[in-house]
Scaffold this motif. Structure first.
Motif, PDB file in Angstrom:
ATOM      1  N   LEU A 136      62.399 -24.804  61.949  1.00 31.79           N
ATOM      2  CA  LEU A 136      62.360 -26.254  62.051  1.00 31.79           C
ATOM      3  C   LEU A 136      63.100 -26.863  60.872  1.00 31.79           C
ATOM      4  N   ARG A 137      63.862 -27.912  61.132  1.00 32.89           N
ATOM      5  CA  ARG A 137      64.526 -28.615  60.036  1.00 32.89           C
ATOM      6  C   ARG A 137      63.491 -29.383  59.239  1.00 32.89           C
ATOM      7  N   PRO A 138      63.678 -29.531  57.963  1.00 31.56           N
ATOM      8  CA  PRO A 138      62.739 -30.323  57.181  1.00 31.56           C
ATOM      9  C   PRO A 138      62.811 -31.797  57.564  1.00 31.56           C
ATOM     10  N   LEU A 139      61.666 -32.453  57.533  1.00 30.26           N
ATOM     11  CA  LEU A 139      61.616 -33.868  57.880  1.00 30.26           C
ATOM     12  C   LEU A 139      62.402 -34.704  56.886  1.00 30.26           C
ATOM     13  N   ARG A 140      62.478 -34.257  55.653  1.00 37.08           N
ATOM     14  CA  ARG A 140      63.252 -35.006  54.660  1.00 37.08           C
ATOM     15  C   ARG A 140      64.711 -35.079  55.084  1.00 37.08           C
ATOM     16  N   TYR A 141      65.234 -33.957  55.606  1.00 35.90           N
ATOM     17  CA  TYR A 141      66.611 -33.941  56.087  1.00 35.90           C
ATOM     18  C   TYR A 141      66.785 -34.898  57.263  1.00 35.90           C
ATOM     19  N   GLU A 142      65.848 -34.859  58.200  1.00 36.77           N
ATOM     20  CA  GLU A 142      65.921 -35.742  59.365  1.00 36.77           C
ATOM     21  C   GLU A 142      65.863 -37.209  58.939  1.00 36.77           C
ATOM     22  N   LYS A 143      65.016 -37.530  57.972  1.00 34.90           N
ATOM     23  CA  LYS A 143      64.928 -38.905  57.486  1.00 34.90           C
ATOM     24  C   LYS A 143      66.243 -39.330  56.838  1.00 34.90           C
ATOM     25  N   ARG A 144      66.851 -38.414  56.094  1.00 35.88           N
ATOM     26  CA  ARG A 144      68.113 -38.738  55.432  1.00 35.88           C
ATOM     27  C   ARG A 144      69.205 -38.988  56.463  1.00 35.88           C
ATOM     28  N   VAL A 145      69.262 -38.185  57.508  1.00 41.63           N
ATOM     29  CA  VAL A 145      70.258 -38.368  58.562  1.00 41.63           C
ATOM     30  C   VAL A 145      70.045 -39.718  59.240  1.00 41.63           C
ATOM     31  N   ALA A 146      68.791 -40.044  59.555  1.00 39.98           N
ATOM     32  CA  ALA A 146      68.502 -41.324  60.203  1.00 39.98           C
ATOM     33  C   ALA A 146      68.854 -42.492  59.291  1.00 39.98           C
ATOM     34  N   ARG A 147      68.556 -42.364  58.011  1.00 40.12           N
ATOM     35  CA  ARG A 147      68.879 -43.427  57.056  1.00 40.12           C
ATOM     36  C   ARG A 147      70.386 -43.613  56.960  1.00 40.12           C
ATOM     37  N   ASN A 148      71.151 -42.511  56.925  1.00 37.73           N
ATOM     38  CA  ASN A 148      72.608 -42.608  56.852  1.00 37.73           C
ATOM     39  C   ASN A 148      73.190 -43.248  58.118  1.00 37.73           C
ATOM     40  N   ARG A 149      72.608 -42.937  59.284  1.00 33.23           N
ATOM     41  CA  ARG A 149      73.066 -43.579  60.520  1.00 33.23           C
ATOM     42  C   ARG A 149      72.813 -45.077  60.474  1.00 33.23           C
ATOM     43  N   PHE A 150      71.668 -45.461  59.961  1.00 33.37           N
ATOM     44  CA  PHE A 150      71.336 -46.880  59.855  1.00 33.37           C
ATOM     45  C   PHE A 150      72.328 -47.581  58.934  1.00 33.37           C
ATOM     46  N   PHE A 151      72.611 -47.004  57.773  1.00 31.01           N
ATOM     47  CA  PHE A 151      73.555 -47.613  56.848  1.00 31.01           C
ATOM     48  C   PHE A 151      74.938 -47.724  57.479  1.00 31.01           C
ATOM     49  N   ALA A 152      75.376 -46.698  58.200  1.00 29.46           N
ATOM     50  CA  ALA A 152      76.682 -46.738  58.850  1.00 29.46           C
ATOM     51  C   ALA A 152      76.724 -47.849  59.901  1.00 29.46           C
ATOM     52  N   LEU A 153      75.650 -47.999  60.669  1.00 29.43           N
ATOM     53  CA  LEU A 153      75.592 -49.045  61.681  1.00 29.43           C
ATOM     54  C   LEU A 153      75.630 -50.429  61.034  1.00 29.43           C
ATOM     55  N   VAL A 154      74.909 -50.616  59.952  1.00 28.79           N
ATOM     56  CA  VAL A 154      74.909 -51.907  59.264  1.00 28.79           C
ATOM     57  C   VAL A 154      76.302 -52.227  58.728  1.00 28.79           C
ATOM     58  N   ILE A 155      76.982 -51.243  58.162  1.00 30.30           N
ATOM     59  CA  ILE A 155      78.327 -51.465  57.632  1.00 30.30           C
ATOM     60  C   ILE A 155      79.296 -51.827  58.761  1.00 30.30           C
ATOM     61  N   ILE A 156      79.209 -51.132  59.897  1.00 32.72           N
ATOM     62  CA  ILE A 156      80.101 -51.418  61.029  1.00 32.72           C
ATOM     63  C   ILE A 156      79.852 -52.819  61.569  1.00 32.72           C
ATOM     64  N   VAL A 157      78.581 -53.193  61.742  1.00 34.81           N
ATOM     65  CA  VAL A 157      78.268 -54.536  62.251  1.00 34.81           C
ATOM     66  C   VAL A 157      78.748 -55.597  61.274  1.00 34.81           C
ATOM     67  N   THR A 158      78.584 -55.363  59.968  1.00 33.20           N
ATOM     68  CA  THR A 158      79.037 -56.322  58.959  1.00 33.20           C
ATOM     69  C   THR A 158      80.553 -56.483  59.013  1.00 33.20           C
ATOM     70  N   LEU A 159      81.277 -55.379  59.130  1.00 26.09           N
ATOM     71  CA  LEU A 159      82.731 -55.455  59.209  1.00 26.09           C
ATOM     72  C   LEU A 159      83.191 -56.185  60.474  1.00 26.09           C
ATOM     73  N   VAL A 160      82.515 -55.936  61.605  1.00 30.06           N
ATOM     74  CA  VAL A 160      82.879 -56.622  62.846  1.00 30.06           C
ATOM     75  C   VAL A 160      82.633 -58.117  62.702  1.00 30.06           C
ATOM     76  N   LEU A 161      81.492 -58.502  62.162  1.00 27.90           N
ATOM     77  CA  LEU A 161      81.190 -59.922  61.974  1.00 27.90           C
ATOM     78  C   LEU A 161      82.166 -60.574  60.989  1.00 27.90           C
ATOM     79  N   LEU A 162      82.508 -59.850  59.924  1.00 25.98           N
ATOM     80  CA  LEU A 162      83.463 -60.379  58.949  1.00 25.98           C
ATOM     81  C   LEU A 162      84.832 -60.560  59.605  1.00 25.98           C
ATOM     82  N   GLY A 163      85.248 -59.600  60.423  1.00 26.77           N
ATOM     83  CA  GLY A 163      86.530 -59.721  61.126  1.00 26.77           C
ATOM     84  C   GLY A 163      86.522 -60.912  62.083  1.00 26.77           C
ATOM     85  N   LEU A 164      85.442 -61.083  62.842  1.00 25.10           N
ATOM     86  CA  LEU A 164      85.359 -62.230  63.747  1.00 25.10           C
ATOM     87  C   LEU A 164      85.408 -63.554  62.972  1.00 25.10           C
TER      88      LEU A 164
END
Length: 170
Positions: A136-164
């Motif tokens: 089993l993968r450690p939960l800490r690793y899974e949390k880190r992956v989920a956190r990184n996905r969230f940060f990437a999504l926030v950055i993409i949405v911010t860039l799209v809004l800034l471009g608009l």
């Protein structure tokens, strides 16, 4: 005028025919109900009926005593029930009996609502969090992956809004 006189007769004839049909259906329903109530036959899984007793005397139904028509109430110790009720502080209620607005209690409820529940097996939680279980993968690793996905999504949405915003500003 001749048509007006024929119409009510036609309607009353049709109403009479429908009432006769309803009466016939109600009589048929009553007849079927009495047939069902009169013939309670045992239900078997197969289509055949056993030709001799089944030979299981311990499974035969014993006569059950008739149920009383009145409900049976047991005495309840009212003192124990009264002791359980927590007395409400009168300063929490206004003169109309409504609860006053209590900001500290609201904040405490919110804090408890968002806090993680306590576990019944903390060692298992530690094993899962640290990756101590083989395969089993450690939960800490899974949390880190989920956190990184969230940060990437926030950055993409911010860039799209800034471009608009920049496109609409021109």
């Amino acid at each position: 005028m001749g048509l007006l006189k024929k119409k009510p007769d036609a309607l009353s004839d049709k109403a009479r025919a429908l009432n006769d049909r309803i009466a016939a259906l109600e009589a048929e329903i009553k007849k079927l109900d009495t047939q069902i109530a009169r013939t309670p036959e045992p239900k078997f899984r197969s289509g055949s009926v056993p030709d001799r007793p089944t030979g299981a005397p311990h499974l035969e139904k014993k006569a059950t005593p008739p149920r009383p028509s009145e409900p049976v109430f047991e005495p309840v110790n009212q003192a124990k029930l009264a002791a359980r009720e927590e007395p409400q502080a009168p300063e929490l209620f206004n003169e109309l009996g409504l609860r006053k607005y209590d900001l500290p209690a609201l904040l405490a409820r919110w804090r408890n609502h968002f806090r993680a529940p306590t576990t019944s097996n903390p060692r298992l939680v530690n094993y899962l969090a640290a990756g101590g279980v083989q395969g089993l993968r450690p939960l800490r690793y899974e949390k880190r992956v989920a956190r990184n996905r969230f940060f990437a999504l926030v950055i993409i949405v911010t860039l799209v809004l800034l471009g608009l915003f920049l496109i609409l500003k021109r």
